[in-house]
Structures are given as structure tokens and as C-alpha cells.
Design a protein around this motif. Structure first.
Motif, PDB file in Angstrom:
ATOM      1  N   LEU A  45       0.835  -1.303   0.061  1.00 56.34           N
ATOM      2  CA  LEU A  45       0.020   0.077  -0.129  1.00 56.34           C
ATOM      3  C   LEU A  45       0.944   1.075  -0.097  1.00 56.34           C
ATOM      4  O   LEU A  45       2.096   1.180   0.460  1.00 56.34           O
ATOM      5  N   SER A  58      -7.727   6.994   1.904  1.00 57.66           N
ATOM      6  CA  SER A  58      -7.704   5.427   1.862  1.00 57.66           C
ATOM      7  C   SER A  58      -6.541   5.020   0.982  1.00 57.66           C
ATOM      8  O   SER A  58      -6.687   5.485  -0.319  1.00 57.66           O
ATOM      9  N   PHE A  60      -6.433   2.480  -0.535  1.00 56.38           N
ATOM     10  CA  PHE A  60      -7.097   1.587  -1.618  1.00 56.38           C
ATOM     11  C   PHE A  60      -7.499   2.403  -2.463  1.00 56.38           C
ATOM     12  O   PHE A  60      -7.823   1.799  -3.626  1.00 56.38           O
ATOM     13  N   GLU A  61      -7.471   3.673  -2.440  1.00 56.17           N
ATOM     14  CA  GLU A  61      -7.795   4.732  -3.740  1.00 56.17           C
ATOM     15  C   GLU A  61      -6.706   4.894  -4.838  1.00 56.17           C
ATOM     16  O   GLU A  61      -6.840   5.469  -5.630  1.00 56.17           O
ATOM     17  N   THR A  63      -3.514   3.230  -6.812  1.00 53.10           N
ATOM     18  CA  THR A  63      -2.984   1.982  -7.633  1.00 53.10           C
ATOM     19  C   THR A  63      -1.726   2.309  -7.899  1.00 53.10           C
ATOM     20  O   THR A  63      -0.907   1.155  -7.917  1.00 53.10           O
ATOM     21  N   ARG A  91      -1.925  -4.124  -2.949  1.00 53.59           N
ATOM     22  CA  ARG A  91      -3.256  -4.605  -2.409  1.00 53.59           C
ATOM     23  C   ARG A  91      -4.495  -3.599  -3.017  1.00 53.59           C
ATOM     24  O   ARG A  91      -5.488  -4.157  -3.505  1.00 53.59           O
ATOM     25  N   ALA A  92      -4.209  -2.508  -3.578  1.00 59.68           N
ATOM     26  CA  ALA A  92      -5.324  -1.636  -3.830  1.00 59.68           C
ATOM     27  C   ALA A  92      -5.512  -2.076  -5.445  1.00 59.68           C
ATOM     28  O   ALA A  92      -6.588  -2.228  -6.000  1.00 59.68           O
ATOM     29  N   ASP A  95      -7.597  -5.082  -5.139  1.00 58.49           N
ATOM     30  CA  ASP A  95      -9.072  -4.885  -4.901  1.00 58.49           C
ATOM     31  C   ASP A  95      -9.823  -4.358  -5.950  1.00 58.49           C
ATOM     32  O   ASP A  95     -10.851  -4.674  -6.423  1.00 58.49           O
ATOM     33  N   GLU A  96      -8.908  -3.578  -6.839  1.00 52.86           N
ATOM     34  CA  GLU A  96      -9.668  -3.024  -8.112  1.00 52.86           C
ATOM     35  C   GLU A  96      -9.863  -4.398  -9.227  1.00 52.86           C
ATOM     36  O   GLU A  96     -11.092  -4.476  -9.701  1.00 52.86           O
TER      37      GLU A  96
END
Length: 136
Positions: A45, A58, A60-61, A63, A91-92, A95-96
Motif C-alpha cells: 500500500l 484511503s 486503497f484509492e 493503485t 493490495r489496491a 482490490d480493483e
């Protein structure tokens, strides 16, 4: 499209780096040579510092991120403190990838890498979006 990786263990940092390196090596000339001067780093991340600088809440926003001086702004007078780098955040990206069932992991990593490499060539997000409707 079927993605054989989708049903196994999550890809490692090294596997994401290998996909990114293959995508960079597949770029056409005249882009391939200058793109090879950019380091590729893969982390799980983005760091808290990166997120603060970009005003992103976040991790996760995010990549990917280009960290460097675009070729359009470089000068022979520049003394770089570190190499230009494309950061990919595993991890991002994963997730996408899960959210976008219609794309393979290879396609997603390639897209993120090329988007960030475009910044190395001096393209803005608006420039990239004008020819790449990926995020719509």
C-alpha cells in the motif's frame, strides 16, 4: 475474459513487479528506452506520507504513482536525488482487479503502469483521460 490467476493465491509483490516489467518491455519504441530508465517499485500500500501529500484518505484509492521529474521538465542542470520511480500498490490493484471482473490482472497492471509512465513523458491526468477511457 478468463483470468487463470483469479482463482489461485493472491499474487506476490514480485509477481506484480514481473507483470509491470513485462508491460514496460513491451512498449513500442521510442517509448521503451526512456521508460526503462524509470524504476518500478511494488509495495502493498502507499505510505501515509504519500497519501498525505496527495490528500487521499484511503490507501486503497491509489493503485500507482509516478515519482520523478517528467522528461518535459528535465534539465541538464537537474541533479536528481533519486531515480524516477513508478510505484505500484499491490493490495489496491488487487482490490480493483476483484471489482473489475472483466479485466485480467495483467491488463490492470499494464494499464496502471502505462498511466504512470505517461506522467514520466509529461502527460497530465487530463491528457491521459482524453485518450484512455479505462476509468469510465
Amino acid at each position: 475474459m478468463t483470468d487463470p490467476i483469479r482463482h489461485g493465491l493472491p499474487p506476490s509483490l514480485d509477481e506484480i513487479a514481473d507483470l509491470a516489467a513485462a508491460a514496460r518491455d513491451a512498449l513500442p519504441e521510442p517509448f521503451r528506452g526512456p521508460a526503462r530508465a524509470v524504476a518500478i517499485r511494488v509495495e502493498d500500500l502507499a505510505s501515509d506520507e504519500m497519501l498525505r501529500e496527495l490528500d487521499i484518505e484511503s490507501p486503497f484509492e491509489l493503485t500507482g504513482l509516478y515519482d520523478g521529474i517528467p522528461l518535459t521538465e528535465k534539465s541538464v542542470m537537474d541533479q536528481p536525488e533519486r531515480p524516477d520511480t513508478v510505484w505500484l500498490f499491490r493490495r489496491a490493484i488487487l482490490d480493483e482487479w476483484v471489482d473489475r471482473e472483466e479485466v485480467t490482472l495483467t491488463e490492470l497492471v499494464t494499464h496502471v503502469l502505462i498511466h504512470e509512465i505517461a506522467h514520466h513523458f509529461g502527460w497530465s491526468d487530463d491528457d491521459i483521460a482524453s485518450i484512455d477511457p479505462w476509468w469510465e
